[in-house]
Write a protein that holds these residues in place. Sequence first.
Motif, mmCIF file in Angstrom:
data_model
loop_
_atom_site.group_PDB
_atom_site.id
_atom_site.type_symbol
_atom_site.label_atom_id
_atom_site.label_comp_id
_atom_site.label_asym_id
_atom_site.label_seq_id
_atom_site.Cartn_x
_atom_site.Cartn_y
_atom_site.Cartn_z
ATOM 1 N N SER A 107 0.849 -1.201 0.000
ATOM 2 C CA SER A 107 0.000 0.000 0.000
ATOM 3 C C SER A 107 0.876 1.240 0.000
ATOM 4 N N ARG A 108 0.221 2.404 0.085
ATOM 5 C CA ARG A 108 0.963 3.649 0.315
ATOM 6 C C ARG A 108 0.685 4.029 1.759
ATOM 7 N N LEU A 109 1.729 3.924 2.582
ATOM 8 C CA LEU A 109 1.560 4.067 4.032
ATOM 9 C C LEU A 109 2.206 5.349 4.531
ATOM 10 N N THR A 110 1.504 6.051 5.380
ATOM 11 C CA THR A 110 2.092 7.204 6.063
ATOM 12 C C THR A 110 1.865 7.041 7.559
ATOM 13 N N ILE A 111 2.925 7.252 8.350
ATOM 14 C CA ILE A 111 2.753 7.258 9.808
ATOM 15 C C ILE A 111 3.187 8.630 10.305
ATOM 16 N N ARG A 112 2.312 9.262 11.065
ATOM 17 C CA ARG A 112 2.687 10.500 11.756
ATOM 18 C C ARG A 112 2.574 10.201 13.231
ATOM 19 N N SER A 113 3.608 10.562 13.983
ATOM 20 C CA SER A 113 3.532 10.196 15.395
ATOM 21 C C SER A 113 4.280 11.195 16.263
ATOM 22 N N ARG A 114 3.776 11.309 17.475
ATOM 23 C CA ARG A 114 4.459 12.192 18.428
ATOM 24 C C ARG A 114 4.300 11.623 19.826
#
Length: 683
Positions: A107-114
Amino acid sequence: MAPICRLPQSVINKIAAGEVIERPASVVKELVENAIDAGATRIDVALEGGGAELVRVVDNGCGISAEDLPLAIASHATSKIASAEDLFRVRTLGFRGEALASIAEVSRLTIRSRPAGCPAGAAIEVQGGEVSPVKPCGCPVGTTVEVRDLFFNTPVRRKFLRAPQTELGHASEALVRVALAFPGIHCSLRHQDRPVFDLPPSGQYLERIARIFGQALADHLFWVESTDGPVRLWGYVAHPSHSRSNNRMQYLFLNGRCIRDRSLQHALGEAYRGLLMTGRYPIAFLFLEMPPEWVDVNVHPTKLEVRFQDSGRLYSQLLGTLRSKFLSTDLTPRLESSEPAAPWGAESCGQAAGALEDAAGGFQQRLVEWAKGKIAAWGLPTEPLPGAAGGAASGPNAPAGQSSSFNGAVGQVLANRELPTPKNRELDLVELDRCWAPVGRPEDDEVEPGESSWPASSAESSVAAAGPSNPQWTVQGPHSYGAGPEDAASPNGAPPKALQVHNRYLVAETEEGVMVIDQHALHERILYEQLRARVLAGPVECQALLVPEPVDLSPAEAATVLEHRELLARLGLRVEPFGGSTVLLSTYPAMLANISPAELLHEAIHQLMSSSKGLQPRDLLDALLHSIACKAAIKAGDRLSPEEIAALLAQRHLIDDAHHCPHGRPTALVLRREELDRQFGRT
Ligand code: ADP
Ligand code: MG
């Protein structure tokens, strides 16, 4: 053959993805489990195109640091276990370190995390396994994972995806499973930017079940609980009136993980044996808690199946817990008006919580209709009686076809009654009985099949009713009247108040309201219980035939009979080979004197031959007892004498489960007085 070579990492990941990621629902499951492992208290899932276009999971968990982001999407990288021993004490939902890597590959995966305490967040993108560098980004504490265009680079998989609505159903089921196990976590699901459900945090499992599946189901759940050493079993199981046509509503959680276990599902089915109709499955929400080292969760890629150290013991625990619950519970179905539907539409909740089909629903509805019609036919006023005599009986509700003397008599009696005051206006069957007792009722011979007959009548008419054409059925146990609250004898010692209608139902007054009993189903259940009790206690009492009866069979039938001679003997049927394919029947069960022994043997053969191979003797015996009980029981359409009715009602209390016939049909339904009051607008 080509030489052996090591596969590139991307191929390895694709193979892993093939196992773990089957459809958008798998993505939802993995991402939501990660959020739970991260300690999130709120999880919001958004889908587009059933999840094939987009799955977005936002959590407020511990977050992933910028340095760890590349590791999170690397295969076999996990923060949840460190050594092989840890595999045997897994306390988190994930541990294989494969999910994000697998998803990233297809897939096209994006992870944003803080993480909490970090001034800013970081983001990482992966397109079909191609990783871009980590970039700083602004985002709230927690993690947002977006998965777009699932299977864009594996067209074969993509082809297998179903319509968005179907995929949505699967995805919502995946979230529901987690939501059920963690009611304290706020979970929401949106599709195409429209809310599908929003489950606020709750301290109560039951409340969460009600939110997901509707209050009607939650109101029909029983709490069950038991402990066996360090193993705790608890949860809710549904009243038999709430069942499904498949086993998808059997939720089993092991230490918070939703699992499937054939053995435990079998135990559940066993516990409901005889309470549900064939083809119906119980509904259950069961939770098992045990030390992690007692179970191997590493036997299935998606961890849906696990291996217990002692599954036999768990089986017994589950079966025992449910059986004792049912034996101590009154399972008589109550008639209720339909409840409001689940808070969110069947369409949106997919098969997980699709409109709960209530097996008995339609039947109950018909019964309510019938009861309404019947009561109207009896000329019972639903409002305070009008001053004018006989108004109700001859009013517009009086059905055509009733004999005039019938309506007239009731009308006259009602006319002579005191005008009801608000206090005593609630006419019940006791009063109705009093109304009818002194006046004429339709003569027995006037009663057409399908009409009502009044069994609590004079002796002559009972004798007439129990004439030679009447079925002979063996009644075991005390024949005394009034053995229980339902059939409490009236003060002058008269037979219990029960009305046979349509020659198939008995209508009796109970403390709660009105009980409608299916005469065949009840008698069948009584016979079945008696047979079973006797068979379990040892061989049943045999009656020797004066002249042993030769029974001609087909060669296959003869072979079956001889193979199961012992089993048949336990049922009271002794057979000997008699040359060729004929067998000699020498005894029959004494308690079934009224069926021809050869017929009984044929029934047994039919059961033996139609049951699949490998069936346990216990199941076979049960099937046999069911069919024998069914054959021997009074039928719908059999006219019963008052004595027979009384004996049948008296025995209702002698058996453990008088509420369902052995096929699982209900034997009795209760129409509660409050419900009658409600239906007639009295409340
Ligand atoms: P696993 O869950 O089996 O460890 P995953 O591939 O699902 O493997 O995740 C890899 C790692 O990424 C996890 O071990 C965890 O440390 C981190 N991770 C994934 N999702 C989250 C999340 N939502 N919040 C915090 N950490 C996460
Ligand atoms: Mg995981």
